[in-house]
Scaffold this active site. Structure first.
Site, PDB file in Angstrom:
ATOM      1  N   HIS B 180     -37.915  11.487  -5.399  1.00  0.00           N
ATOM      2  CA  HIS B 180     -37.053  11.123  -6.514  1.00  0.00           C
ATOM      3  C   HIS B 180     -37.630  10.868  -7.955  1.00  0.00           C
ATOM      4  O   HIS B 180     -37.161  11.195  -8.727  1.00  0.00           O
ATOM      5  CB  HIS B 180     -36.109   9.910  -5.990  1.00  0.00           C
ATOM      6  CG  HIS B 180     -34.923  10.126  -5.286  1.00  0.00           C
ATOM      7  ND1 HIS B 180     -34.554   9.398  -4.187  1.00  0.00           N
ATOM      8  CD2 HIS B 180     -34.149  11.214  -5.067  1.00  0.00           C
ATOM      9  CE1 HIS B 180     -33.784   9.921  -3.523  1.00  0.00           C
ATOM     10  NE2 HIS B 180     -33.429  10.854  -3.949  1.00  0.00           N
ATOM     11  N   ARG B 319     -18.960  21.494  -3.315  1.00  0.00           N
ATOM     12  CA  ARG B 319     -19.207  21.610  -1.986  1.00  0.00           C
ATOM     13  C   ARG B 319     -18.601  20.555  -0.988  1.00  0.00           C
ATOM     14  O   ARG B 319     -18.501  19.445  -1.318  1.00  0.00           O
ATOM     15  CB  ARG B 319     -20.715  21.426  -1.987  1.00  0.00           C
ATOM     16  CG  ARG B 319     -21.732  21.650  -0.558  1.00  0.00           C
ATOM     17  CD  ARG B 319     -22.858  21.792  -0.566  1.00  0.00           C
ATOM     18  NE  ARG B 319     -23.468  20.304  -0.829  1.00  0.00           N
ATOM     19  CZ  ARG B 319     -24.701  20.027  -1.226  1.00  0.00           C
ATOM     20  NH1 ARG B 319     -25.533  21.011  -0.966  1.00  0.00           N
ATOM     21  NH2 ARG B 319     -25.066  18.579  -1.367  1.00  0.00           N
ATOM     22  N   ASN B 438     -33.269  24.930  -1.849  1.00  0.00           N
ATOM     23  CA  ASN B 438     -34.245  23.901  -1.110  1.00  0.00           C
ATOM     24  C   ASN B 438     -34.192  24.240   0.252  1.00  0.00           C
ATOM     25  O   ASN B 438     -35.167  24.102   1.091  1.00  0.00           O
ATOM     26  CB  ASN B 438     -33.591  22.545  -1.533  1.00  0.00           C
ATOM     27  CG  ASN B 438     -33.686  22.209  -2.986  1.00  0.00           C
ATOM     28  OD1 ASN B 438     -34.115  23.090  -3.607  1.00  0.00           O
ATOM     29  ND2 ASN B 438     -33.409  21.236  -3.521  1.00  0.00           N
ATOM     30  N   ARG B 449     -40.151  19.830   2.710  1.00  0.00           N
ATOM     31  CA  ARG B 449     -40.402  19.587   1.371  1.00  0.00           C
ATOM     32  C   ARG B 449     -40.949  18.109   1.141  1.00  0.00           C
ATOM     33  O   ARG B 449     -41.511  17.840   0.110  1.00  0.00           O
ATOM     34  CB  ARG B 449     -39.191  20.009   0.596  1.00  0.00           C
ATOM     35  CG  ARG B 449     -38.862  21.361   0.403  1.00  0.00           C
ATOM     36  CD  ARG B 449     -37.227  21.450   0.190  1.00  0.00           C
ATOM     37  NE  ARG B 449     -36.814  20.469  -0.777  1.00  0.00           N
ATOM     38  CZ  ARG B 449     -36.767  20.620  -2.117  1.00  0.00           C
ATOM     39  NH1 ARG B 449     -37.173  21.783  -2.703  1.00  0.00           N
ATOM     40  NH2 ARG B 449     -36.187  19.483  -2.698  1.00  0.00           N
ATOM     41  N   CYS B 486     -28.362  27.436  -6.555  1.00  0.00           N
ATOM     42  CA  CYS B 486     -28.203  26.042  -7.116  1.00  0.00           C
ATOM     43  C   CYS B 486     -29.274  24.930  -6.586  1.00  0.00           C
ATOM     44  O   CYS B 486     -28.996  24.082  -6.535  1.00  0.00           O
ATOM     45  CB  CYS B 486     -27.001  25.660  -6.639  1.00  0.00           C
ATOM     46  SG  CYS B 486     -26.449  25.657  -4.893  1.00  0.00           S
TER      47      CYS B 486
END
Lengths: 100, 534
Positions: B180, B319, B438, B449, B486
Site C-alpha cells: 500500500h 465489478r 495484476n 506480487r 485495468c
C-alpha cells in the site's frame, strides 16, 4: 439510577436526527466533545432512548458508538447548565457539525 | 566517498535528502518494573505523545490538522487507557497492556459496518505506536520535509504523516513494489526503493534515491548531485505539463487515440475530479461496499447511481463482488481454504450465493436506468459462468420489471485474469473484456506480487505475459468487443508503450495517475520501432 444531589432536580433529555454524511465520525465526535466540555453538566449520548448511555465528553466512548447517518441521537443532561448544554449539542448536530 | 546500494524501484523518480531512520517498534524491548512503575511509565508516555501531537497540530492546517487533532483528542481521553491501567494493576507490563488495550479498540473499528469508521483504525494504530515509541524510548518519528525515510518497512499511516510537498523519498530494507505504501508513493510521485536488505540499517547522511534504477546512493558526489537535481527539475516540469493537459485526450505521437478511464472503490475516489479528465470508470471495486451492504440493495443502488450521474453518459464499469482470495468477507467467503488464491472466489463464489448476487445485479440494473452501466464479472474461467450470470441478470431484470421499478439491462463483460480464459478468448462470448493485469500476471508467472522474495517474477513485461495480453487484445476485439486493461500495469510508464504495442487502446488507472498516464501515452510513437525492444 443514581442521582447526584446537584442534578436530582434536573434531568433533561432531547433527541435529534444525525444527518451529516459520515455520522458521528472523527471530526464530528471531536466537535461534539469539545462543545460538551464547555459545560459543567453531566452529558450523555445514546443511539436508543433507553441507552446504553456514554459520556458525551469522551471522544473514545463516542467513537465506540459508531453512530451512522440516519440514526437518532438521544441526549440526557443533568446539572446546573444542563439546558444550555443540550441546546448547544442539538444545535451542533442540526448544523451538521458545520461540515457540509 | 560515494557508494550505491541497490534494491528494487517501487516508485519512479529521483530525490536527494537526509536519511531519517525509523526503527520498528516490534523489535524494541524494555524491562517491566512494579505496577506503580509501569503505571507511571505509561502515563508519562501518553503525556509525552499528547504533547508531541499538540506541537504537530499547531504546525499543520486544514485536513491534516483535523486528523492529528482527532488523534490528540483520543489520546487525551482517559477512557482510551482504562483497559491498559486495569491490566497493569493485574501485573501486566506497560507496553503489553497498552498494546492489548489499543488492539481491542482497533479491532472494534475494523469490525464497523461503515467504511468511514473502519478507516479510522489507522489513526488508532498511529496513536498506539506513538505512545509505544515513547515507552520504549525510541526516537520520535519526525521527519523534516524533504527527508528520505529509511526503515525496514513503512506503514501507510507513517507515509501519510509526512508532508511530501517539499520532496523526499523512501528507502526500505524489506517492502514490496505492491505494498500500500508503494501505491501511495506512486500516486504522490514520491521516489521509493525497496528490498535493500540489511544494508538499510547503514544508510545515513545525505542520500540520493533513484526510484527509476532502484538505487540508493550514499554520500553522493557533487557530479551525482548535479545530475540528480537536473532530473528532479525535469521531472517536476514534466509533471506540471502533464497536469496542465489532464483534461485533454491521450493521443500517441502518431495520432492513435487511447481511452483513459479510472479505477474507483467509492465516491471518495472521484471527489473533486472533473469527469472530463477521463473516458469513464473502467473498474469499480465493490468489496468495500459489500462488507457493509452485501444484502442492502438500496445502499448499493445509491452508490452505483451516484457514479453514473458523475460520469455524465460515459461508461461506468462495475465489478461484481470479487471476494475470496486475499479479500475475505466473514460469513460469506469460505474459511480455511488451503490455497485461497486458487479457491472459491470472485464469480465462483457469487454463483454459489445467487440470492446475494441477485441483490447486486438488481442494484446494478436499476442504476443502468440512468446511464451506461457495464457489469464486469471477476475471476471468470469458463463460458458457463458468464451464461449463468446472464441468466441471473435476466431474472433480476424480470423482477424489477414485475415490480415496475425503473431499470435497464447492463452490458455483461468479464475481467480477464485467469490465463486459461485469456487463451480461450476467441471462443468466449461476452459484451466486453477487461484485462486484470495484476492477477493475470501473478497467475501466469506463478509468483505472488506481495512476496518480496518472488515479486520480481510477477512482471507484466515478461514476453509470455505480454503475449497473452496481445492475444486477448487481438482476438478479444473480433466482433467489436471492447478490450481494456485495468491493472496497475496500465499506469506504469515502463509498461504503457508495450501495452499499446500489444494492441490495447483503452487503459483504466487510479484517478491520481490519469495525468501521468496520458503523458506516457503521448510520448509513444506506434509507427516507430520500439526502444529497448518493447
Amino acid at each position: 439510577m443514581k442521582f447526584t444531589p446537584e442534578n436530582k432536580t434536573t434531568e433533561l433529555t432531547a433527541s435529534v436526527l444525525l444527518t451529516n454524511e459520515v455520522g458521528l465520525h472523527a471530526r464530528p465526535s471531536v466537535k461534539l466533545t469539545q462543545s460538551a466540555k464547555r459545560f459543567r453538566a453531566r452529558l450523555e449520548v445514546a443511539t436508543a432512548p433507553d441507552g446504553p448511555w456514554v459520556d458525551a465528553k469522551s471522544p473514545v466512548k463516542i467513537m465506540r458508538v459508531k453512530a451512522a447517518k440516519g440514526e437518532t441521537l438521544y441526549f440526557r443532561a443533568s446539572g446546573a447548565d444542563a439546558f444550555e448544554a443540550l441546546d448547544a449539542l442539538i444545535d451542533l448536530v442540526k448544523r451538521r457539525f458545520d461540515e457540509e | 566517498m560515494e557508494r550505491a546500494v541497490s534494491g528494487l524501484g517501487a516508485a519512479a523518480g529521483v530525490a536527494v535528502g537526509t536519511a531519517c531512520p525509523i526503527h520498528a517498534i516490534a523489535a524494541a524491548e524494555r524491562e517491566a518494573g512494579s505496577p506503580d512503575d509501569e503505571r507511571a511509565a505509561i502515563a508519562n508516555a501518553i503525556q509525552a505523545a499528547a504533547a508531541e501531537l499538540a506541537t504537530l497540530v499547531a504546525a499543520q492546517s486544514g485536513e491534516a490538522a483535523e486528523i492529528l487533532g482527532f488523534q490528540g483528542a483520543m489520546l487525551e481521553d482517559e477512557a482510551l487507557a482504562e483497559g491498559a491501567f486495569a491490566a497493569i494493576a493485574d501485573g501486566a507490563a506497560a507496553h503489553d497492556a497498552w498494546t492489548a488495550a489499543l488492539d481491542v479498540e482497533i479491532a472494534g473499528y475494523l469490525a464497523a459496518d461503515d467504511p468511514y469508521f473502519q478507516a479510522r483504525s489507522s489513526d488508532l494504530v498511529d496513536i498506539r505506536d506513538r505512545v509505544l515509541r515513547h515507552l520504549f524510548g525510541l526516537d520520535e518519528f519526525k521527519a523534516e520535509p524533504g527527508a528520505v525515510l529509511v526503515a525496514e518497512d513503512l506503514q501507510p499511516s507513517q507515509f501519510l504523516a509526512m508532508d511530501w510537498s517539499h520532496g523526499g523519498a523512501i528507502a526500505l530494507g524489506a517492502g514490496s513494489p505492491q505494498s500500500h505504501v508503494a501505491m501511495l508513493a506512486r500516486a504522490r510521485a514520491v521516489p521509493m526503493v525497496v528490498g535493500l536488505g540489511p544494508a538499510w540499517e547503514a544508510l545515513s547522511g545525505l542520500l540520493a534515491v533513484d526510484g527509476d534504477a532502484g538505487l540508493v546512493i550514499v554520500d553522493p558526489s557533487p557530479a551525482t548531485l548535479a545530475t540528480t537535481q537536473r532530473r528532479v527539475a525535469a521531472r517536476r516540469e514534466a509533471a506540471g505539463e502533464a497536469e496542465r493537459r489532464r483534461l485533454e485526450p491521450a493521443i500517441t505521437r502518431d495520432g492513435v487515440l487511447v481511452q483513459v478511464s479510472i479505477n474507483v472503490a467509492g465516491l471518495d475516489d472521484i471527489a473533486g475530479l472533473p469527469v472530463e479528465a477521463c473516458d469513464g470508470i473502467g473498474l469499480t471495486r465493490t468489496e468495500f461496499l459489500a462488507m457493509s451492504s452485501i444484502d442492502d440493495e438500496e445502499r448499493q443502488f445509491a452508490l452505483y447511481r451516484a457514479l453514473v450521474r458523475w460520469a455524465k453518459g460515459r461508461p461506468v464499469t462495475i465489478r461484481t463482488l470479487d471476494a475470496g482470495g486475499d479479500k475475505p468477507i466473514p460469513g460469506y467467503t469460505a474459511d480455511n481454504e488451503s490455497n485461497p488464491f486458487l479457491g472459491l472466489r470472485g464469480i465462483r463464489l457469487s454463483l454459489r450465493h445467487p440470492d446475494r448476487f441477485g441483490v447486486q445485479l438488481r442494484a446494478l440494473a436499476r442504476a443502468a436506468a440512468e446511464g451506461p452501466v457495464r457489469i464486469m464479472l471477476p475471476m471468470v474461467t469458463r463460458q458457463d459462468e458468464i451464461d449463468d450470470a446472464a441468466r441471473l441478470l435476466d431474472r433480476a431484470v424480470g423482477e424489477l420489471r414485475a415490480c415496475g421499478i425503473a431499470h435497464a439491462r447492463p452490458q455483461l463483460g468479464v475481467m480477464v485474469e485467469v490465463p486459461a480464459l485469456a487463451f480461450a478468448i476467441a471462443q468466449i462470448r461476452a459484451d466486453f473484456l477487461s484485462i486484470g493485469s495484476n492477477d493475470l500476471t501473478q497467475y501466469a508467472a506463478a509468483a505472488a506480487r506481495d512476496n518480496p522474495a518472488v515479486s520480481s517474477y510477477a512482471d507484466t513485461l515478461h514476453p509470455g505475459i505480454l503475449g497473452l495480453i496481445g492475444h486477448v487484445a487481438r482476438y478479444g476485439s473480433t466482433g467489436g468487443r471492447p478490450v481494456s486493461l485495468c491493472g496497475d500495469a496500465g499506469a506504469d510508464p515502463r509498461a504503457i508503450p508495450a501495452l499499446l504495442r500489444a494492441g490495447l487502446r483503452s487503459l483504466s488507472v487510479a484517478p491520481g495517475l490519469v495525468a501521468a498516464t496520458k503523458a506516457s501515452i503521448r510520448a509513444v510513437d506506434l509507427s516507430q520501432e520500439p526502444e529497448h525492444g518493447l
